[in-house]
Design an enzyme around this catalytic site. Sequence first.
Site, mmCIF file in Angstrom:
data_model
loop_
_atom_site.group_PDB
_atom_site.id
_atom_site.type_symbol
_atom_site.label_atom_id
_atom_site.label_comp_id
_atom_site.label_asym_id
_atom_site.label_seq_id
_atom_site.Cartn_x
_atom_site.Cartn_y
_atom_site.Cartn_z
ATOM 1 N N ARG A 35 21.634 49.585 46.564
ATOM 2 C CA ARG A 35 20.766 48.414 46.737
ATOM 3 C C ARG A 35 19.453 48.779 47.417
ATOM 4 O O ARG A 35 18.409 48.213 47.101
ATOM 5 C CB ARG A 35 21.489 47.332 47.531
ATOM 6 C CG ARG A 35 22.534 46.657 46.689
ATOM 7 C CD ARG A 35 23.308 45.652 47.489
ATOM 8 N NE ARG A 35 24.131 44.850 46.605
ATOM 9 C CZ ARG A 35 25.217 44.198 46.999
ATOM 10 N NH1 ARG A 35 25.594 44.249 48.259
ATOM 11 N NH2 ARG A 35 25.908 43.483 46.147
ATOM 12 N N LYS A 220 41.072 36.586 35.896
ATOM 13 C CA LYS A 220 41.440 35.183 35.671
ATOM 14 C C LYS A 220 40.487 34.436 34.763
ATOM 15 O O LYS A 220 39.278 34.649 34.811
ATOM 16 C CB LYS A 220 41.450 34.458 37.019
ATOM 17 C CG LYS A 220 42.555 34.906 37.929
ATOM 18 C CD LYS A 220 42.417 34.192 39.238
ATOM 19 C CE LYS A 220 43.636 34.423 40.112
ATOM 20 N NZ LYS A 220 43.448 33.769 41.403
ATOM 21 N N GLY A 376 30.387 43.019 39.588
ATOM 22 C CA GLY A 376 31.110 44.042 40.346
ATOM 23 C C GLY A 376 31.922 45.062 39.588
ATOM 24 O O GLY A 376 31.528 46.217 39.459
ATOM 25 N N GLY A 399 27.252 37.669 41.578
ATOM 26 C CA GLY A 399 27.239 36.205 41.463
ATOM 27 C C GLY A 399 25.984 35.672 40.795
ATOM 28 O O GLY A 399 26.045 34.745 39.979
HETATM 29 P P1 AMP Z 1 37.248 40.027 38.043
HETATM 30 O O1 AMP Z 1 36.803 40.182 39.470
HETATM 31 O O2 AMP Z 1 37.681 38.662 37.676
HETATM 32 O O3 AMP Z 1 36.267 40.638 37.079
HETATM 33 O O4 AMP Z 1 38.582 40.869 37.940
HETATM 34 C C1 AMP Z 1 38.629 42.249 38.086
HETATM 35 C C2 AMP Z 1 40.042 42.622 38.389
HETATM 36 O O5 AMP Z 1 40.879 42.224 37.331
HETATM 37 C C3 AMP Z 1 40.246 44.104 38.563
HETATM 38 O O6 AMP Z 1 40.581 44.351 39.897
HETATM 39 C C4 AMP Z 1 41.412 44.410 37.626
HETATM 40 O O7 AMP Z 1 42.387 45.240 38.219
HETATM 41 C C5 AMP Z 1 41.995 43.056 37.349
HETATM 42 N N1 AMP Z 1 42.730 43.027 36.081
HETATM 43 C C6 AMP Z 1 42.266 43.361 34.867
HETATM 44 N N2 AMP Z 1 43.250 43.290 33.950
HETATM 45 C C7 AMP Z 1 44.372 42.919 34.594
HETATM 46 C C8 AMP Z 1 45.736 42.706 34.192
HETATM 47 N N3 AMP Z 1 46.101 42.856 32.926
HETATM 48 N N4 AMP Z 1 46.620 42.321 35.133
HETATM 49 C C9 AMP Z 1 46.233 42.175 36.401
HETATM 50 N N5 AMP Z 1 44.977 42.361 36.852
HETATM 51 C C10 AMP Z 1 44.060 42.737 35.961
#
Ligand code: AMP
Length: 419
Positions: A35, A220, A376, A399
């Site tokens: 950064r 999610k 991220g 964000g």
């Molecule tokens: P996000 O911050 O929503 O982009 O989520 C990123 C996180 O999603 C990472 O830490 C991954 O380990 C997790 N992730 C990706 N695929 C899976 C999965 N199939 N099951 C559990 N966690 C997951």
Amino acid sequence: MQTIDKYNFSGKKAFVRVDFNVPVDENFKITDDTRIRGALPTLKKILADGGSLIIASHMGRPKKNPDPNFSLKVLVDHVSKLLGTKVKFADDCMGEKTAAAVKALQPGQALLLENLRFYAEEEGKPRGDFASDEEKEAAKKAVKASQKAFTATLASYADCYVNDAFGTAHRAHASTALIADHFDAKNKMFGYLMEKEVNAVEKIMKDTARPFTAIMGGAKVSSKIDIIENLLGKVDNLIIAGGMTYTFTKAMGGKIGNSICEEDKLDLALELLEKAKKNNVNMVLAVDAKIADNFSNDANTKFVKVDEIPEGWEGLDIGPETEKLFGNVIKASKTILWNGPTGVFEFENFTSGSRAVGEAIVEATKKGAFSLVGGGDSVACVNKFGLFDGISYVSTGGGALLEAIEGKVLPGIKAIRGY
Ligand code: AMP
């Protein structure tokens, strides 16, 4: 609109809002200075013109003033080294001593202000616990009222305002947005980094070469709903990857074993599929998965169809058929947006899908596609797999980038250009 390139800073004091919210270890050593490096072109241009720099940033989430755990003092030596000039430090962003230090600044000199968030006025949010809602409301009003004077003081330091903090552009804070009202249009502008970020988002969302493919991964659906909905009005292909795959698979009647799933989002998943159909968006879902018998790198694994995951097993990455499927869609695209890994890429044995997606993006980019990676974990993937140089633009704003893709107007951008 004023631009940093056109502006001559000679003899001017510039208030530059940067994002120096860098990670530090327990000895306050900077562990990643990306950064800080991101802001260097802006800072160097101002000094080279013969301007003086008032550098302002937040760091972490301090709860009091001062809060030694979040002092920007720990950055002074490193910033001085990178800038090639000794940066002075004001141990408060307010106060007479700071005003005097600002006044004494000569052309070519730089002053770093202490963490803006030592003052609740920066965010305009009251701090602490409140005995009642009334008390909280009163505290909110009080901090909003004193925010005006705080903002005016920051503005009084300078002849011009430069915002180079894309990472906080989605916040309407004193130094990221409100301060801009104190400068006329000629004397406020984006810094180089902010300019690049804004242009990259615009290239994706407005000036789009087709086909446009977005790859949404991560854990999610719930955290990505607004983005997915907005993208369904813009993209040609929407690839769904990562943990959210299984909410879709289950909603369509598939067996997902112990895979991560948001039971309360099953209807929403079906609605999104319906909306995609209506909008003629090709929604691309995984067809196979790499499954594990527990959530660890050393788990036993096998490849199965994505809707035939046995009990006791969970999907931790996409399988080889899906890698091919996603790869073909990506390689035929002219605009690509990637947010979120295809699997638990933190475990070495479940990186293959994210790597394949990243490599397909690099290949498409080589053939002339514009690719933007942000948020991220996908940036972490790009770095981990050494793909950074093959992507058109890797965003620094988590964000802020996501809100821009959601179609929201970012206060930090609006404050400068009016929309
Ligand atoms: P996000 O911050 O929503 O982009 O989520 C990123 C996180 O999603 C990472 O830490 C991954 O380990 C997790 N992730 C990706 N695929 C899976 C999965 N199939 N099951 C559990 N966690 C997951």
